[in-house]
Design a protein around this motif. Structure first.
Motif, PDB file in Angstrom:
ATOM      1  N   PHE A   1      -3.834  -8.171  -0.730  1.00 16.08           N
ATOM      2  CA  PHE A   1      -3.751  -8.992  -1.939  1.00 16.08           C
ATOM      3  C   PHE A   1      -3.824  -8.108  -3.188  1.00 16.08           C
ATOM      4  CE2 PHE A   1      -5.921 -11.275  -5.361  1.00 16.08           C
ATOM      5  CZ  PHE A   1      -5.101 -12.381  -5.510  1.00 16.08           C
ATOM      6  N   LEU A   2      -4.808  -7.211  -3.223  1.00 16.30           N
ATOM      7  CA  LEU A   2      -4.972  -6.335  -4.381  1.00 16.30           C
ATOM      8  C   LEU A   2      -3.799  -5.367  -4.513  1.00 16.30           C
ATOM      9  CD1 LEU A   2      -8.795  -5.560  -4.066  1.00 16.30           C
ATOM     10  CD2 LEU A   2      -7.678  -7.098  -5.693  1.00 16.30           C
ATOM     11  N   THR A   3      -3.274  -4.886  -3.385  1.00 13.90           N
ATOM     12  CA  THR A   3      -2.122  -3.991  -3.412  1.00 13.90           C
ATOM     13  C   THR A   3      -0.896  -4.693  -3.990  1.00 13.90           C
ATOM     14  OG1 THR A   3      -2.948  -2.795  -1.473  1.00 13.90           O
ATOM     15  CG2 THR A   3      -0.619  -2.521  -2.012  1.00 13.90           C
ATOM     16  N   GLY A   4      -0.720  -5.983  -3.622  1.00 14.30           N
ATOM     17  CA  GLY A   4       0.388  -6.756  -4.177  1.00 14.30           C
ATOM     18  C   GLY A   4       0.293  -6.894  -5.681  1.00 14.30           C
ATOM     19  N   LEU A   5      -0.907  -7.166  -6.171  1.00 19.17           N
ATOM     20  CA  LEU A   5      -1.104  -7.257  -7.624  1.00 19.17           C
ATOM     21  C   LEU A   5      -0.799  -5.922  -8.302  1.00 19.17           C
ATOM     22  CD1 LEU A   5      -4.416  -9.338  -7.895  1.00 19.17           C
ATOM     23  CD2 LEU A   5      -2.101 -10.119  -8.381  1.00 19.17           C
ATOM     24  N   PHE A   6      -1.296  -4.844  -7.701  1.00 13.87           N
ATOM     25  CA  PHE A   6      -1.083  -3.517  -8.276  1.00 13.87           C
ATOM     26  C   PHE A   6       0.399  -3.166  -8.304  1.00 13.87           C
ATOM     27  CE2 PHE A   6      -0.772   1.152  -7.686  1.00 13.87           C
ATOM     28  CZ  PHE A   6      -1.387   1.554  -8.874  1.00 13.87           C
TER      29      PHE A   6
END
Length: 480
Positions: free
Chosen positions: A100-105
């Motif tokens: 999830f955080l990688t997608g945002l980044f």
């Protein structure tokens, strides 16, 4: 926590089933989106609610039917350890959190590396190597050189941005972190993406219907794994073309009413408490009230026993909801009810009475239970059942045999567990079950230790051994 997650899972699966059976083929997009989002939120909230049901006043001799609270101590705690399946579950949840955080980044990086431009007056972020288009919040990303009619694609993506579809995706993908094992979460994400694409198609058609269908047919884009974004090719093309033909059809009123009723009934089934649960919750919120009565009640009981040494008194309690019921109690003479104490909490009134055991009121309550000594289960008794050696011996038995479950310690689970059981005429315990618990292993441990209890001294009514229903209150509490 475990019981909460189980209830959420059951409700979510149920709501997804309602959607597939009754709504999946409908074309009222706003209602479909509302149901998918709303039912998921409701599934998260309902297990946190408790809706007590109303009931008639019932006299209960608490001093003889409920044993004092037993509080778990440090000796009941086992050493902390994490099981292999917990490690796997946490690891998988961690994977989805990182994803999830990688997608945002990644989306933020796209934003920083893009070139701002306008297509038909709409601001977009051009990425020459993207070879597709997608929307995140208000940002429209597109490789405009990759499309024959980029304006049609931008109008479609603007539909995603106007409807804030990314908020829906963020919400559901946050749910996948703790609930990755729940299939209805992933299935609802799939259904919601379809609804998003249909809503974006509707927006684009209203803007330019002449070329949009042609652009849709010519679309041969490939998905790039942007889970948090809305992409032009998220729904199959032929499904979208077919849906456009039926888009004006409205959902039937009876179907809306039926779905609403099913959701409401499902929620009520999980949120409602029965009469006994409501009463026990009220008792649990007070500090061991069933044994330790207020000083006023104790003082009145001592005075009555001092002035009338030959009369036996029993303390009984009931809940009354109106003044008329209290006035009716006041019509009994002192030989029936020696003293009445009314505690008001808003509209709720808790009434504690000191009743003579020779009174007609007490005898009527007892006579109802004396109809069949062989099979009747008593709550009001002259001589209550007891553990051999008394309360101190019973608490010692619990201290030596009750273990604080490791899974409850790991999850920081605390609270009161109320176990109901019947003391048979031979002293054995039967029908041991939870009437109000905290879920999981604590409930099972409380039942286990009582089922293995030594035989009790049975209760007696007018000199005869009887079956008596009792409740044990066990407080599971971790050390500070």
């Amino acid at each position: 926590m475990i019981s909460y997650i189980i209830e959420v899972a059951i409700l979510h699966l149920l709501f997804y089933g309602i959607y597939k059976l009754m709504l999946a083929k409908e074309t009222q997009l706003s209602f479909l989106r509302f149901f998918l989002l709303g039912s998921s939120i409701v599934a998260l909230m309902i297990p946190l609610l408790e809706i007590p049901t109303s009931s008639e006043s019932v006299f209960v001799n608490l001093s003889s039917s409920v044993y004092p609270t037993f509080v778990t101590s440090e000796s009941n705690l086992t050493s902390a350890s994490t099981t292999w399946y917990e490690i796997i579950a946490i690891g998988i949840s961690g994977f989805f959190a990182v994803k999830f955080l990688t997608g945002l980044f990644q989306i933020v990086r796209y934003h920083q590396n893009s070139v701002k431009k306008h297509i038909d007056g709409i601001k977009v972020y051009h990425l020459s190597s993207l070879e597709t288009s997608f929307t995140f919040l208000k940002w429209i990303f597109i490789d405009s050189d990759h499309f024959e009619n980029p304006s049609d694609i931008v109008r479609h993506e603007l539909g995603h941005a106007k409807n804030l579809h990314s908020i829906d995706m963020i919400f559901f993908h946050l749910l996948t972190i703790p609930l990755w094992w729940l299939p209805s979460i992933w299935l609802m994400i799939k259904e919601l993406k379809k609804v998003h694409e249909f809503e974006a198609d509707a927006f684009a058609l209203n803007t330019n219907s002449k070329t949009y269908t042609k652009t849709l047919v010519q679309c041969t884009l490939r998905a790039h794994g942007m889970n948090l974004a809305s992409s032009f090719d998220d729904a199959p093309i032929f499904n979208r073309l077919n849906f456009m033909k039926k888009m004006k059809k409205k959902i039937s009123n009876w179907k809306v009413a039926s779905v609403t009723a099913l959701v409401a009934i499902s929620g009520a089934m999980f949120a409602c408490e029965d009469e006994l649960e409501s009463e026990i919750k009220r008792i649990a919120d007070e500090s061991n009230q069933q044994i330790d009565y207020s000083e006023d009640v104790k003082a009145a009981l001592r005075e009555l026993q001092r002035n009338n040494p030959n009369v036996k008194y029993t303390v009984v309690e009931t809940s009354l909801d109106n003044e008329a019921s209290i006035e009716k109690l006041n019509t009994y003479d002192p030989g029936q009810i020696a003293k009445i104490f009314v505690n008001k909490e808003g509209d709720h009134k808790s009434v504690v009475m000191i009743v003579s055991q020779d009174s007609e009121l007490f005898n009527k309550a007892v006579e109802v239970q004396e109809a069949d000594y062989e099979n009747e289960v008593f709550t009001i008794v002259e001589e209550s059942a007891s553990f051999p050696g008394g309360i101190d011996a019973f608490n010692q038995y619990l201290r030596e045999n009750l273990k604080y479950p490791q899974v409850a310690q790991d999850n920081k689970k605390e609270g009161r567990v109320f176990v109901q059981f019947i003391v048979e005429k031979d002293g054995s315990l039967t029908d041991v079950h939870i009437v109000k618990g905290i879920g999981g292993a604590c409930d099972k441990e409380a039942v286990r230790v009582l089922m293995n209890s030594p035989k009790w001294n049975p209760g007696k009514q007018r000199g005869k051994k009887i079956r008596q229903k009792m409740i044990q209150n066990i407080l599971f509490k971790l050390p500070e």
